[in-house]
Design a protein around this motif. Structure first.
Motif, PDB file in Angstrom:
ATOM      1  N   ASN A  16       0.975  -1.182   0.076  1.00 24.28           N
ATOM      2  CA  ASN A  16      -0.285   0.008  -0.056  1.00 24.28           C
ATOM      3  C   ASN A  16       0.810   1.304   0.083  1.00 24.28           C
ATOM      4  OD1 ASN A  16      -2.326  -1.505  -0.132  1.00 24.28           O
ATOM      5  ND2 ASN A  16      -2.643  -1.313   2.231  1.00 24.28           N
ATOM      6  N   LEU A  17       1.895   1.398   0.902  1.00 29.31           N
ATOM      7  CA  LEU A  17       2.873   2.375   0.734  1.00 29.31           C
ATOM      8  C   LEU A  17       3.487   2.720  -0.391  1.00 29.31           C
ATOM      9  CD1 LEU A  17       4.085   4.813   2.241  1.00 29.31           C
ATOM     10  CD2 LEU A  17       6.079   3.286   3.139  1.00 29.31           C
ATOM     11  N   LYS A  18       3.850   1.441  -1.135  1.00 32.22           N
ATOM     12  CA  LYS A  18       4.488   1.665  -2.365  1.00 32.22           C
ATOM     13  C   LYS A  18       3.591   2.269  -3.535  1.00 32.22           C
ATOM     14  CE  LYS A  18       7.849   0.979  -5.418  1.00 32.22           C
ATOM     15  NZ  LYS A  18       8.794   1.950  -5.845  1.00 32.22           N
ATOM     16  N   ILE A  19       2.187   1.860  -3.548  1.00 34.47           N
ATOM     17  CA  ILE A  19       1.312   2.569  -4.397  1.00 34.47           C
ATOM     18  C   ILE A  19       1.279   3.954  -4.235  1.00 34.47           C
ATOM     19  CG2 ILE A  19      -1.158   2.447  -4.939  1.00 34.47           C
ATOM     20  CD1 ILE A  19      -1.136  -0.744  -4.588  1.00 34.47           C
ATOM     21  N   ILE A  20       1.175   4.357  -2.882  1.00 28.72           N
ATOM     22  CA  ILE A  20       1.027   5.788  -2.478  1.00 28.72           C
ATOM     23  C   ILE A  20       2.227   6.561  -2.911  1.00 28.72           C
ATOM     24  CG2 ILE A  20       1.060   7.386  -0.550  1.00 28.72           C
ATOM     25  CD1 ILE A  20      -0.850   5.100   0.850  1.00 28.72           C
ATOM     26  N   LEU A  21       3.298   5.930  -2.680  1.00 24.76           N
ATOM     27  CA  LEU A  21       4.606   6.990  -2.965  1.00 24.76           C
ATOM     28  C   LEU A  21       4.635   6.904  -4.653  1.00 24.76           C
ATOM     29  CD1 LEU A  21       6.968   5.462  -0.414  1.00 24.76           C
ATOM     30  CD2 LEU A  21       5.996   7.709  -0.615  1.00 24.76           C
ATOM     31  N   ASP A  22       4.366   5.889  -5.301  1.00 25.33           N
ATOM     32  CA  ASP A  22       4.324   5.859  -6.713  1.00 25.33           C
ATOM     33  C   ASP A  22       3.370   6.843  -7.262  1.00 25.33           C
ATOM     34  OD1 ASP A  22       6.300   3.866  -6.862  1.00 25.33           O
ATOM     35  OD2 ASP A  22       4.791   2.253  -7.552  1.00 25.33           O
ATOM     36  N   THR A  23       2.322   7.039  -6.724  1.00 25.57           N
ATOM     37  CA  THR A  23       1.412   7.867  -6.945  1.00 25.57           C
ATOM     38  C   THR A  23       1.769   9.481  -6.800  1.00 25.57           C
ATOM     39  OG1 THR A  23      -0.517   6.601  -6.679  1.00 25.57           O
ATOM     40  CG2 THR A  23      -0.951   8.857  -6.830  1.00 25.57           C
ATOM     41  N   ALA A  24       2.569   9.446  -5.660  1.00 23.87           N
ATOM     42  CA  ALA A  24       2.910  10.790  -5.173  1.00 23.87           C
ATOM     43  C   ALA A  24       4.008  11.323  -6.193  1.00 23.87           C
ATOM     44  CB  ALA A  24       3.545  10.720  -3.742  1.00 23.87           C
ATOM     45  N   ALA A  25       4.666  10.330  -6.647  1.00 23.18           N
ATOM     46  CA  ALA A  25       5.853  10.668  -7.533  1.00 23.18           C
ATOM     47  C   ALA A  25       5.387  11.356  -8.904  1.00 23.18           C
ATOM     48  CB  ALA A  25       6.831   9.660  -7.870  1.00 23.18           C
ATOM     49  N   THR A  26       4.155  11.399  -9.356  1.00 24.19           N
ATOM     50  CA  THR A  26       3.551  11.675 -10.510  1.00 24.19           C
ATOM     51  C   THR A  26       3.070  13.070 -10.308  1.00 24.19           C
ATOM     52  OG1 THR A  26       1.227  10.652 -10.082  1.00 24.19           O
ATOM     53  CG2 THR A  26       2.867   9.391 -11.309  1.00 24.19           C
ATOM     54  N   PHE A  27       2.776  13.613  -9.156  1.00 22.48           N
ATOM     55  CA  PHE A  27       2.208  15.107  -8.979  1.00 22.48           C
ATOM     56  C   PHE A  27       3.190  16.037  -9.761  1.00 22.48           C
ATOM     57  CE2 PHE A  27       0.214  13.350  -5.059  1.00 22.48           C
ATOM     58  CZ  PHE A  27      -1.135  13.087  -5.624  1.00 22.48           C
ATOM     59  N   GLY A  28       2.780  16.988 -10.341  1.00 21.77           N
ATOM     60  CA  GLY A  28       3.533  17.963 -10.945  1.00 21.77           C
ATOM     61  C   GLY A  28       4.100  17.482 -12.230  1.00 21.77           C
ATOM     62  N   GLY A  29       3.682  16.430 -12.919  1.00 23.52           N
ATOM     63  CA  GLY A  29       4.036  15.750 -14.195  1.00 23.52           C
ATOM     64  C   GLY A  29       2.996  15.091 -14.821  1.00 23.52           C
ATOM     65  N   ARG A  30       3.397  14.309 -15.750  1.00 25.00           N
ATOM     66  CA  ARG A  30       2.323  13.676 -16.495  1.00 25.00           C
ATOM     67  C   ARG A  30       2.713  12.296 -16.748  1.00 25.00           C
ATOM     68  NH1 ARG A  30       1.157  15.065 -22.743  1.00 25.00           N
ATOM     69  NH2 ARG A  30       3.253  14.101 -22.904  1.00 25.00           N
ATOM     70  N   GLU A  31       1.642  11.379 -16.409  1.00 31.34           N
ATOM     71  CA  GLU A  31       1.900   9.858 -16.462  1.00 31.34           C
ATOM     72  C   GLU A  31       1.177   9.351 -17.810  1.00 31.34           C
ATOM     73  OE1 GLU A  31       1.137   5.926 -13.975  1.00 31.34           O
ATOM     74  OE2 GLU A  31       0.171   7.910 -13.093  1.00 31.34           O
ATOM     75  N   VAL A  32       1.936   8.726 -18.358  1.00 29.45           N
ATOM     76  CA  VAL A  32       1.283   8.036 -19.684  1.00 29.45           C
ATOM     77  C   VAL A  32       1.161   6.737 -19.654  1.00 29.45           C
ATOM     78  CG1 VAL A  32       1.422   7.485 -22.133  1.00 29.45           C
ATOM     79  CG2 VAL A  32       2.364   9.716 -20.993  1.00 29.45           C
ATOM     80  N   ILE A  33      -0.249   6.247 -19.690  1.00 27.25           N
ATOM     81  CA  ILE A  33      -0.661   4.692 -19.362  1.00 27.25           C
ATOM     82  C   ILE A  33      -0.940   4.021 -20.792  1.00 27.25           C
ATOM     83  CG2 ILE A  33      -2.261   3.215 -18.143  1.00 27.25           C
ATOM     84  CD1 ILE A  33      -2.702   5.699 -15.911  1.00 27.25           C
ATOM     85  N   GLU A  34      -0.192   3.366 -20.895  1.00 25.84           N
ATOM     86  CA  GLU A  34      -0.506   2.524 -22.203  1.00 25.84           C
ATOM     87  C   GLU A  34      -1.567   1.401 -21.906  1.00 25.84           C
ATOM     88  OE1 GLU A  34       2.178   0.115 -25.516  1.00 25.84           O
ATOM     89  OE2 GLU A  34       2.955   1.804 -24.884  1.00 25.84           O
ATOM     90  N   LEU A  35      -2.713   1.398 -22.794  1.00 24.03           N
ATOM     91  CA  LEU A  35      -3.897   0.625 -22.656  1.00 24.03           C
ATOM     92  C   LEU A  35      -3.842  -0.586 -23.663  1.00 24.03           C
ATOM     93  CD1 LEU A  35      -6.466   2.850 -21.562  1.00 24.03           C
ATOM     94  CD2 LEU A  35      -5.142   1.467 -19.906  1.00 24.03           C
TER      95      LEU A  35
END
Length: 126
Positions: free
Chosen positions: A107-126
């Motif tokens: 759970n902490l890893k998911i939260i920290l990975d999400t926090a790392a995307t603030f102020g930027g852009r995340e591209v999710i390939e579907l």
């Protein structure tokens, strides 16, 4: 982030010599992850919380309530990052607690990975 688990056992009690099992855990976080924990004030955030289950009445109820109290009721970011040792009565209980710790670390890893995307852009390939 890495999760470090250490298991130990020792004799507990003077008379009974009952075995006591311990699990010590600590999340090893990077400097960036530590910065995010501080920046977003995550230290007191609960990562895992056991579901309360009401015990029955009588001796069975007492036993079930005692068992529930022995399990982790909640685990926050500070506990995970600073490390903690929990004593257990048997190996089965220890394994249950280890699973709770692993879930909290994920759970902490998911939260920290999400926090790392603030102020930027995340591209999710579907």
């Amino acid at each position: 982030m890495k999760l470090i688990l250490e298991r130990n056992q020792k004799s507990g009690g003077i008379v009974s010599r009952k075995q006591v099992f311990e699990v010590t855990f600590r999340a090893e976080v990077s400097a960036e992850e530590r910065t995010a924990i501080d920046k977003y004030k995550l230290a007191d955030d609960v990562l895992y919380q056991s579901h309360e289950v009401a015990g029955g009445s009588g001796l069975v109820g007492l036993a079930s309530r005692m068992y529930l109290k022995s399990m982790i009721q909640s685990l926050n970011v500070r506990d995970l990052v600073n490390g903690k040792t929990i004593q257990c009565n048997d190996i089965v209980e220890m394994k249950g607690i280890e699973e709770q710790i692993k879930e909290a670390a994920q759970n902490l890893k998911i939260i920290l990975d999400t926090a790392a995307t603030f102020g930027g852009r995340e591209v999710i390939e579907l």
